[in-house]
Design an enzyme around this catalytic site. Sequence first.
Site, PDB file in Angstrom:
ATOM      1  N   ARG A   1     -21.136  -9.275  19.592  1.00  9.55           N
ATOM      2  CA  ARG A   1     -20.612  -9.885  18.256  1.00  9.55           C
ATOM      3  C   ARG A   1     -21.583 -10.450  17.729  1.00  9.55           C
ATOM      4  O   ARG A   1     -22.430 -11.396  18.147  1.00  9.55           O
ATOM      5  CB  ARG A   1     -19.358 -11.014  18.809  1.00  9.55           C
ATOM      6  N   HIS A  36     -19.631  -4.650  18.257  1.00  7.25           N
ATOM      7  CA  HIS A  36     -20.206  -3.401  18.433  1.00  7.25           C
ATOM      8  C   HIS A  36     -20.308  -2.533  17.474  1.00  7.25           C
ATOM      9  O   HIS A  36     -20.094  -1.326  17.158  1.00  7.25           O
ATOM     10  CB  HIS A  36     -19.151  -2.533  19.273  1.00  7.25           C
ATOM     11  N   HIS A  38     -21.906   1.377  27.249  1.00  6.48           N
ATOM     12  CA  HIS A  38     -20.721   0.564  27.553  1.00  6.48           C
ATOM     13  C   HIS A  38     -19.865   1.446  28.731  1.00  6.48           C
ATOM     14  O   HIS A  38     -18.872   1.576  28.730  1.00  6.48           O
ATOM     15  CB  HIS A  38     -19.847   0.371  26.387  1.00  6.48           C
ATOM     16  N   ASP A  85     -16.528 -12.111  31.221  1.00  2.78           N
ATOM     17  CA  ASP A  85     -16.961 -11.584  29.733  1.00  2.78           C
ATOM     18  C   ASP A  85     -17.953 -12.317  29.050  1.00  2.78           C
ATOM     19  O   ASP A  85     -17.643 -13.124  28.125  1.00  2.78           O
ATOM     20  CB  ASP A  85     -15.618 -11.530  28.958  1.00  2.78           C
ATOM     21  N   GLU A 131     -23.766  -4.710  30.467  1.00  2.00           N
ATOM     22  CA  GLU A 131     -24.265  -4.079  29.240  1.00  2.00           C
ATOM     23  C   GLU A 131     -25.478  -4.731  28.863  1.00  2.00           C
ATOM     24  O   GLU A 131     -25.606  -5.922  28.409  1.00  2.00           O
ATOM     25  CB  GLU A 131     -23.301  -4.453  28.065  1.00  2.00           C
TER      26      GLU A 131
END
Length: 347
Positions: free
Chosen positions: A86, A111, A185, A249, A313
């Site tokens: 982001r 993304h 991803h 996350d 990631e």
Amino acid sequence: MKANQISTGKFVNDKEVIAVELSNTKGTYVKIFNYGTIINKFVVKNAKGEDQDIVLGFDDFDGYISKEYLSNYPYFGSIVGRYANRIKGGEFTIDGTSYQLPKNNGDDCLHGGLQGFDQKVWDIVELTESPNASVTFHYYSFDGEEGFPGDLAVQLQFTLTENDELILTYQADTDEATPINLTHHSYFNLAANTNDIRSHVHQMNASNWLEQDDNYVVTGKLIPVDGTHHDFRKGKTFAEGWDEENGYDQTYVLDKTYGELTLASKTSSVDSGLTLSIYTTEPVAHLYTAKYTDVKNGKNGKSYDKFSAFCVETQHAPNSLNIPAFPSTILQPGEVYHQTTIYKVSK
């Protein structure tokens, strides 16, 4: 070692979608689409000698472009760019010039925008079988695409070795100063018999994680993992002490020398006996345990739900464009962007 390409018979924006298959003499097999460089299959022998596919996805290409899938889009197995994760407000400034990107995740850009590198058909520029099976993809991103400045030429090579390593080598150059922060991803599940990763044992070499606002945007503050459920340095199951509602996350700052290729994380499943070790030159890794995943009719008709997989990631810190203290993600003309990430499977 083998490398071959097969047409899917599908076209996106008048460009043919090709599947590239890489295999080694151990029977390890990787299938990659040139659309979004999606890793569709990653099949290895588990500890019982069974063939096991360790990535989430679909049986055929149509699944990746269906309206149902794109309506709650999880980026299964794709490259992410020009900018991973982001960017606050979808805004940034380079040399006094401000740029506005699409706000495709609340008030922020996620993304790479509305149609990032994950939804582009890449050119296949090289296929080799010796000494290892490999494929090289190329994509040319024009000035202004998704609001980003500069023409950007990107190359991504996948190499499958005899040691069951899938090596991702990224390279890019530009004719104008532009942000770049690439990642891949893939959603991994190492268990042979369950659609759940709670019991996977995860270890990550990170002493700090990055604070986020209410929309998961990195603020710039580092938070020590000591004494928290974010401490994976000695290894533990994902579910040990975690937030049962949200899982993980978050972005973790790897304990490493900047730019060196080192171990980022190691994840294992007792069920299959498989371990996935991830090495990277990148400074951070974003850990995501698929809280928002809700996909029907996946491989073999499976449904993929919350906590059915994990993503690691590897990248530069999200929102670095707006945090001067973080390493720069601006690529200048005459410079070459390099990144290497390795997925190594063992048992």
